[in-house]
Write a protein that holds these residues in place. Structure first.
Motif, mmCIF file in Angstrom:
data_model
loop_
_atom_site.group_PDB
_atom_site.id
_atom_site.type_symbol
_atom_site.label_atom_id
_atom_site.label_comp_id
_atom_site.label_asym_id
_atom_site.label_seq_id
_atom_site.Cartn_x
_atom_site.Cartn_y
_atom_site.Cartn_z
ATOM 1 N N UNK A 26 4.051 16.962 -14.306
ATOM 2 C CA UNK A 26 2.945 16.604 -13.064
ATOM 3 C C UNK A 26 2.348 18.131 -12.551
ATOM 4 N N UNK A 27 1.129 17.867 -12.483
ATOM 5 C CA UNK A 27 0.534 19.210 -12.232
ATOM 6 C C UNK A 27 1.108 20.062 -10.715
ATOM 7 N N UNK A 28 1.499 19.002 -9.974
ATOM 8 C CA UNK A 28 1.725 19.958 -8.441
ATOM 9 C C UNK A 28 3.288 19.684 -8.009
ATOM 10 N N UNK A 29 3.988 18.815 -8.637
ATOM 11 C CA UNK A 29 5.337 18.628 -8.398
ATOM 12 C C UNK A 29 6.125 19.987 -8.010
ATOM 13 N N UNK A 30 6.157 20.573 -8.758
ATOM 14 C CA UNK A 30 6.863 22.267 -8.331
ATOM 15 C C UNK A 30 6.307 22.845 -7.074
ATOM 16 N N UNK A 36 8.315 22.654 0.143
ATOM 17 C CA UNK A 36 9.203 22.403 0.994
ATOM 18 C C UNK A 36 10.491 22.772 0.905
ATOM 19 N N UNK A 37 10.871 23.865 -0.030
ATOM 20 C CA UNK A 37 11.962 24.680 0.121
ATOM 21 C C UNK A 37 11.880 25.532 1.294
ATOM 22 N N UNK A 38 10.794 25.913 1.725
ATOM 23 C CA UNK A 38 10.675 26.960 2.761
ATOM 24 C C UNK A 38 10.803 26.031 4.261
ATOM 25 N N UNK A 39 10.261 24.841 4.313
ATOM 26 C CA UNK A 39 10.214 24.363 5.461
ATOM 27 C C UNK A 39 9.821 22.877 5.193
ATOM 28 N N UNK A 40 10.356 21.782 6.211
ATOM 29 C CA UNK A 40 9.381 20.662 6.219
ATOM 30 C C UNK A 40 8.079 20.542 6.491
ATOM 31 N N UNK A 41 7.434 19.738 5.824
ATOM 32 C CA UNK A 41 5.983 19.698 6.112
ATOM 33 C C UNK A 41 5.496 18.419 6.187
ATOM 34 N N UNK A 42 4.186 18.300 6.825
ATOM 35 C CA UNK A 42 3.697 17.080 7.097
ATOM 36 C C UNK A 42 2.375 17.067 5.800
ATOM 37 N N UNK A 46 0.707 20.127 3.900
ATOM 38 C CA UNK A 46 0.848 20.449 2.202
ATOM 39 C C UNK A 46 -0.537 20.491 1.468
ATOM 40 N N UNK A 47 -1.513 19.752 1.951
ATOM 41 C CA UNK A 47 -2.682 19.847 1.417
ATOM 42 C C UNK A 47 -3.330 21.426 1.678
ATOM 43 N N UNK A 48 -3.012 21.977 2.980
ATOM 44 C CA UNK A 48 -3.347 23.309 3.263
ATOM 45 C C UNK A 48 -2.483 24.300 2.428
ATOM 46 N N UNK A 49 -1.297 24.211 2.297
ATOM 47 C CA UNK A 49 -0.647 25.034 1.221
ATOM 48 C C UNK A 49 -1.069 24.985 -0.184
ATOM 49 N N UNK A 55 -6.145 14.434 -2.134
ATOM 50 C CA UNK A 55 -5.314 13.490 -1.190
ATOM 51 C C UNK A 55 -4.603 12.509 -2.088
ATOM 52 N N UNK A 56 -5.087 11.933 -2.989
ATOM 53 C CA UNK A 56 -4.598 10.842 -3.849
ATOM 54 C C UNK A 56 -3.551 11.510 -4.789
ATOM 55 N N UNK A 57 -3.958 12.781 -5.292
ATOM 56 C CA UNK A 57 -2.590 13.204 -5.981
ATOM 57 C C UNK A 57 -1.400 13.637 -5.273
#
Lengths: 115, 115
Positions: A26-30, A36-42, A46-49, A55-57
């Motif tokens: 999947x294109x974005x899994x890793x 999320x390895x660095x910190x918990x995120x909302x 994540x869309x900013x990172x 959004x869908x993906x």
DNA sequence: CAGCATCCCAAACGATACTG
DNA sequence: CAGTATCGTTTGGGATGCTG
């Protein structure tokens, strides 16, 4: 993987290895896991990172990661509710895989660009 | 991947890791690579080792692996011509990746089957 | 903010038949 | 033996708009 390995041993490796790449596919899994390895995120963090993700993906990939127990979604009870994604211990156990993929990815880019 | 890593370091890992999985992706790529780790093989041998694969897919995957310099196709000059596939040094450099994927694949299967 | 629903296109994959 | 060609199906993924 020299001739230390018998044919049978190698045959037995195929399925687990195939399983592993299947889960990580999947294109974005890793990308998500590394974030999320660095910190918990909302969700919005994540869309900013990961700017190119939609959004869908993001939604889809998060669900699949959760199904595979690699991440966890938590909702804070108090208002305003916060939805947070965090990596699980099982997700963290991908450490070595990620490290090796990273090393090899760099090596491969060099190798390819030379020809 | 503990907090030894800064956010920037982790951000920088995303692309190489994504590159790596991209190259290894495809339902049969790793299976083929693992087979060729043991010994050089001809087309028909590979279809025997990997029973479910179709000629079409084997052909496609071999081409992509060759494009990425992971395997090599050689033709013996003498009649009858033999077409043989072998792993390259670059292909062998996937050793650690494969080992870690294998370990994690086993672990993952356990993890999932428990719930 | 945190998503889901819908639509649509492209890529992946499988089945089958055929060729040098 | 070592593939290629064609076709159809399924999955992946982007765009956009809507909801609680």
């Amino acid at each position: 993987m020299e001739k230390l390995y018998t044919k049978e041993t190698l045959r037995a490796m195929i399925q687990p290895v195939t399983d592993a790449v299947y889960v990580l596919n999947g294109k974005w899994k890793l990308a998500i896991l590394i974030c999320l390895t660095f910190e918990n995120m909302r969700f919005r963090q994540l869309t900013n990172e990961i700017p190119q993700i939609t959004d869908r993906m993001l939604s889809k990939e998060l669900k699949e990661l959760e199904t595979n127990l690699l991440i966890r979604r938590t909702v804070s009870p108090a208002a305003p509710k916060r939805f947070e994604y965090s990596i699980t211990d099982h997700g963290k156990s991908l450490h070595n895989v990620v490290i090796e993929l990273h090393k090899w990815g760099l090596k491969h880019r060099e190798e390819i660009s030379q020809r």
